[in-house]
Design an enzyme around this catalytic site. Structure first.
Site, PDB file in Angstrom:
ATOM      1  N   LYS A 125      -0.717  25.955  30.127  1.00  0.00           N
ATOM      2  CA  LYS A 125      -0.219  24.974  29.160  1.00  0.00           C
ATOM      3  C   LYS A 125      -1.398  24.257  28.526  1.00  0.00           C
ATOM      4  O   LYS A 125      -2.198  23.631  29.216  1.00  0.00           O
ATOM      5  CB  LYS A 125       0.701  23.971  29.849  1.00  0.00           C
ATOM      6  CG  LYS A 125       1.177  22.823  28.950  1.00  0.00           C
ATOM      7  CD  LYS A 125       1.951  21.778  29.747  1.00  0.00           C
ATOM      8  CE  LYS A 125       2.294  20.563  28.894  1.00  0.00           C
ATOM      9  NZ  LYS A 125       2.971  19.495  29.687  1.00  0.00           N
ATOM     10  N   ASP A 140       0.114  14.994  23.763  1.00  0.00           N
ATOM     11  CA  ASP A 140       1.571  14.946  23.906  1.00  0.00           C
ATOM     12  C   ASP A 140       2.078  13.539  23.616  1.00  0.00           C
ATOM     13  O   ASP A 140       2.013  12.648  24.455  1.00  0.00           O
ATOM     14  CB  ASP A 140       1.970  15.366  25.321  1.00  0.00           C
ATOM     15  CG  ASP A 140       3.480  15.330  25.522  1.00  0.00           C
ATOM     16  OD1 ASP A 140       4.214  15.350  24.508  1.00  0.00           O
ATOM     17  OD2 ASP A 140       3.916  15.287  26.685  1.00  0.00           O
ATOM     18  N   LYS A 171       6.990   8.894  23.700  1.00  0.00           N
ATOM     19  CA  LYS A 171       6.666   8.171  24.923  1.00  0.00           C
ATOM     20  C   LYS A 171       6.543   6.678  24.602  1.00  0.00           C
ATOM     21  O   LYS A 171       5.979   6.294  23.584  1.00  0.00           O
ATOM     22  CB  LYS A 171       5.350   8.690  25.516  1.00  0.00           C
ATOM     23  CG  LYS A 171       5.434  10.129  26.006  1.00  0.00           C
ATOM     24  CD  LYS A 171       4.097  10.589  26.580  1.00  0.00           C
ATOM     25  CE  LYS A 171       4.145  12.051  26.996  1.00  0.00           C
ATOM     26  NZ  LYS A 171       4.990  12.277  28.176  1.00  0.00           N
ATOM     27  N   ASP A 181      -3.064  16.884  28.946  1.00  0.00           N
ATOM     28  CA  ASP A 181      -1.938  17.808  29.048  1.00  0.00           C
ATOM     29  C   ASP A 181      -2.341  19.252  28.751  1.00  0.00           C
ATOM     30  O   ASP A 181      -1.498  20.145  28.731  1.00  0.00           O
ATOM     31  CB  ASP A 181      -0.819  17.375  28.086  1.00  0.00           C
ATOM     32  CG  ASP A 181       0.565  17.471  28.726  1.00  0.00           C
ATOM     33  OD1 ASP A 181       0.638  17.704  29.937  1.00  0.00           O
ATOM     34  OD2 ASP A 181       1.567  17.311  28.002  1.00  0.00           O
ATOM     35  N   ASP A 190      10.097  15.856  24.840  1.00  0.00           N
ATOM     36  CA  ASP A 190       8.980  15.563  25.741  1.00  0.00           C
ATOM     37  C   ASP A 190       8.905  16.556  26.903  1.00  0.00           C
ATOM     38  O   ASP A 190       8.040  16.447  27.756  1.00  0.00           O
ATOM     39  CB  ASP A 190       9.100  14.126  26.278  1.00  0.00           C
ATOM     40  CG  ASP A 190       7.803  13.616  26.880  1.00  0.00           C
ATOM     41  OD1 ASP A 190       6.744  14.194  26.564  1.00  0.00           O
ATOM     42  OD2 ASP A 190       7.830  12.649  27.656  1.00  0.00           O
ATOM     43  N   GLU A 214       8.085  19.621  26.418  1.00  0.00           N
ATOM     44  CA  GLU A 214       7.524  20.646  25.547  1.00  0.00           C
ATOM     45  C   GLU A 214       6.688  21.687  26.287  1.00  0.00           C
ATOM     46  O   GLU A 214       6.480  22.796  25.796  1.00  0.00           O
ATOM     47  CB  GLU A 214       6.669  19.999  24.447  1.00  0.00           C
ATOM     48  CG  GLU A 214       5.231  19.649  24.810  1.00  0.00           C
ATOM     49  CD  GLU A 214       5.100  18.641  25.932  1.00  0.00           C
ATOM     50  OE1 GLU A 214       4.092  18.686  26.666  1.00  0.00           O
ATOM     51  OE2 GLU A 214       6.000  17.794  26.099  1.00  0.00           O
ATOM     52  N   ARG A 263       7.153  23.559  28.944  1.00  0.00           N
ATOM     53  CA  ARG A 263       7.816  24.829  29.287  1.00  0.00           C
ATOM     54  C   ARG A 263       8.031  25.675  28.048  1.00  0.00           C
ATOM     55  O   ARG A 263       8.001  26.910  28.120  1.00  0.00           O
ATOM     56  CB  ARG A 263       9.118  24.543  30.026  1.00  0.00           C
ATOM     57  CG  ARG A 263      10.171  23.765  29.273  1.00  0.00           C
ATOM     58  CD  ARG A 263      11.160  23.071  30.190  1.00  0.00           C
ATOM     59  NE  ARG A 263      10.561  21.898  30.826  1.00  0.00           N
ATOM     60  CZ  ARG A 263      11.129  21.181  31.778  1.00  0.00           C
ATOM     61  NH1 ARG A 263      12.328  21.515  32.220  1.00  0.00           N
ATOM     62  NH2 ARG A 263      10.514  20.146  32.300  1.00  0.00           N
TER      63      ARG A 263
END
Length: 510
Positions: free
Chosen positions: A269, A274, A281, A292, A352, A354, A356
């Protein structure tokens, strides 16, 4: 000392004399008395008298004036109390704190004495890696030309300059070069390490590696077709060129493919920032989200370890899934129905979640070709859920699918992690973790995430990946590693997990 790559002949040395004038301070890892680790000759009685004078030396790093060591500066770096519940991390932390204390004292050429301990077979390697962690210079300092505050480091070989000890140091240097790459990518700010810049950094990093082939996919139409879920995440960011998504494929192939007996396939990933997207958020939770991309960073680092150490028995295929989850008029939003590369429809329920999506299509692609390769094993590596951190703190959550579970793969990885000071907890994917991802609306195959679920969030995320990746019934070994708690959050430097564990388990280091 120049920032990595470390050069064995220039600034990392084997040393047999802790009175050498090439150094200006000596660091000794100090074990508890009950471990009966022999103290170095000539300074053993000096240290014994110190421990009688001040028991605090077993609790914190201390510096002593000692005529019998280089620079007349002796830093004692204690492991502290070691109980049956402790592992080799006590050695790593002692070395790291000892080197940091030496630098604070003005030492620029430290010599680390690394005594062997039968309880920790890889203790010398781990102590060297701990020392290197203390010496790491973040990329932004290096690129600004701010010099490192040390010139060389030596490792004391107990009066014996043996080939075995040299091999340990060579392994440590190779692993640290790999971890530097991971830390640079993971720790780089969102603009320095945008998707475009990560791709350029990776190409430059592997430019001289003949056993590695890199392919960068940056065509928007191609990504929309081949990685549709990642493309959806990146929609709001794609209006800015440097934030457009990239999928970087790195393939390591040994010189003699006939010797390959295992194929590793890794998906990382790489969300460079993010914001949470449309489900933005709040409450200050956005700070730190540049980390991230730690999963993609770890994949790049692992491939670098392979390119340096050249394991003859492995072929490795890595995907860095790079995108940015931005806010904008073209943001993907909850209630959208997307079609994944696997052909399964997925209902967006929380933008959020995202991560996966970023990995799903690359995972499916690898699952489709896995059985064309020798003994394949697929990994996803991601800072995926806050639930993994809540469940296991600063440890990796490792989850096998049915095929990997048969071989107790996650438990083997946990054992390797314990050998090299990376904590891994085994978590089990159960039937409900797959079932909870089934779509609820007519015609929906999958939910992005069930927002009504009250528990098992890191396991159900693994369940989603298993289902969207076509790994529910296919006989392909797959392990998901959620490193959300283990990757390192600011102000701490990135940890580069799980590079060491993977290298140990898959015999990249021997």
């Amino acid at each position: 000392m120049a920032q990595g790559p470390y050069k064995f002949d220039e600034n990392v040395f084997v040393e047999t004399n802790y009175q050498s004038t090439e150094y200006d301070g000596v660091i000794l890892i100090l074990y508890p008395d009950e471990k009966n680790i022999p103290l170095p000759r000539n300074i053993g009685s000096f240290i014994t008298e110190i421990t009688k004078l001040d028991k605090h030396v077993h609790k914190a790093c201390t510096l002593w004036n000692c005529d019998y060591v280089s620079g007349r500066r002796l830093i004692l770096a204690p492991t502290g109390t070691i109980t049956p519940y402790h592992d080799v991390r006590v050695v790593k932390e002692a070395a790291k704190k000892g080197v940091a204390r030496a630098l604070d004292a003005g030492v620029k050429k430290p010599l680390l004495i690394v005594p062997a301990c039968v309880d920790y077979p890889d203790g010398q390697l781990v102590s060297m890696l701990g020392a290197f962690e203390a010496l790491y210079q973040p990329l932004h300092l290096v690129e600004r030309g701010i010099a490192a505050n040390f010139y060389r480091i030596g490792f004391h070989a107990e009066e014996k300059n043996t080939d075995a000890f040299k091999k340990v140091i060579s392994n440590a240097i190779a692993l640290e070069r790999s971890r530097i790459i991971a830390r640079d990518i993971a720790g780089g700010d969102p603009e320095r390490m945008s998707p475009k810049n990560i791709a350029e950094y990776v190409k430059k990093t592997f430019a001289s590696d003949r056993n590695v082939v890199i392919t960068v996919h940056d065509n928007e139409k191609y990504i929309a077709k081949e990685f549709p879920l990642l493309a959806a995440v990146s929609r709001a960011a794609s209006c800015i060129d440097r934030h457009k998504p990239r999928v970087v494929q790195i393939v390591y192939t040994p010189s003699d493919e006939a010797r390959v007996n295992e194929t590793l396939m890794l998906v990382g990933k790489g969300v460079t920032y993010d914001t949470g997207g449309a489900d933005i958020k709040i409450s200050g939770r956005m700070a730190g989200m540049s980390r991230d991309k730690s999963g993609a960073a770890a994949v790049a680092g692992f491939l670098k370890a392979c390119s340096i150490l050249k394991p003859p028995h492995l072929k490795v295929i890595g995907y860095l899934c790079l995108c940015r989850n931005s806010i904008g008029e073209d943001s993907y939003v909850a209630d959208e129905l997307l079609v994944s590369k696997s052909g399964k429809t997925v209902r967006v329920t929380n933008t959020d979640a995202e991560g996966r999506f970023a990995m799903a299509d690359a995972l499916f692609k690898l699952s489709e070709i896995a059985n064309n390769h020798i003994h394949p094993h697929i990994y996803t590596i991601a800072t995926l859920t806050g639930h993994a951190r809540a469940s296991y703190g600063n440890y990796v959550a490792a989850m096998d699918n049915h095929a990997a579970k048969v071989t107790n793969h996650a438990s083997k990885l946990q054992f390797s992690g314990a050998r090299v000071a990376e904590g891994i907890e085994v978590s089990v994917v159960r039937p409900e973790d797959l079932a909870v991802n089934v779509g609820k609306c007519k015609g929906d195959d999958l939910l992005q995430v069930d927002m009504d679920a009250k528990a098992r969030h890191h396991q159900l995320a693994a369940g989603f990946l298993i289902k969207v990746g076509g790994l529910e019934d296919r006989n392909v070994k797959y392990t998901h590693l959620d490193i959300a708690g283990a990757a390192g959050s600011p102000p701490d430097e990135p940890t580069a997990v799980p590079i060491l564990s993977l290298c140990h388990l898959h015999k990249v280091i021997v």
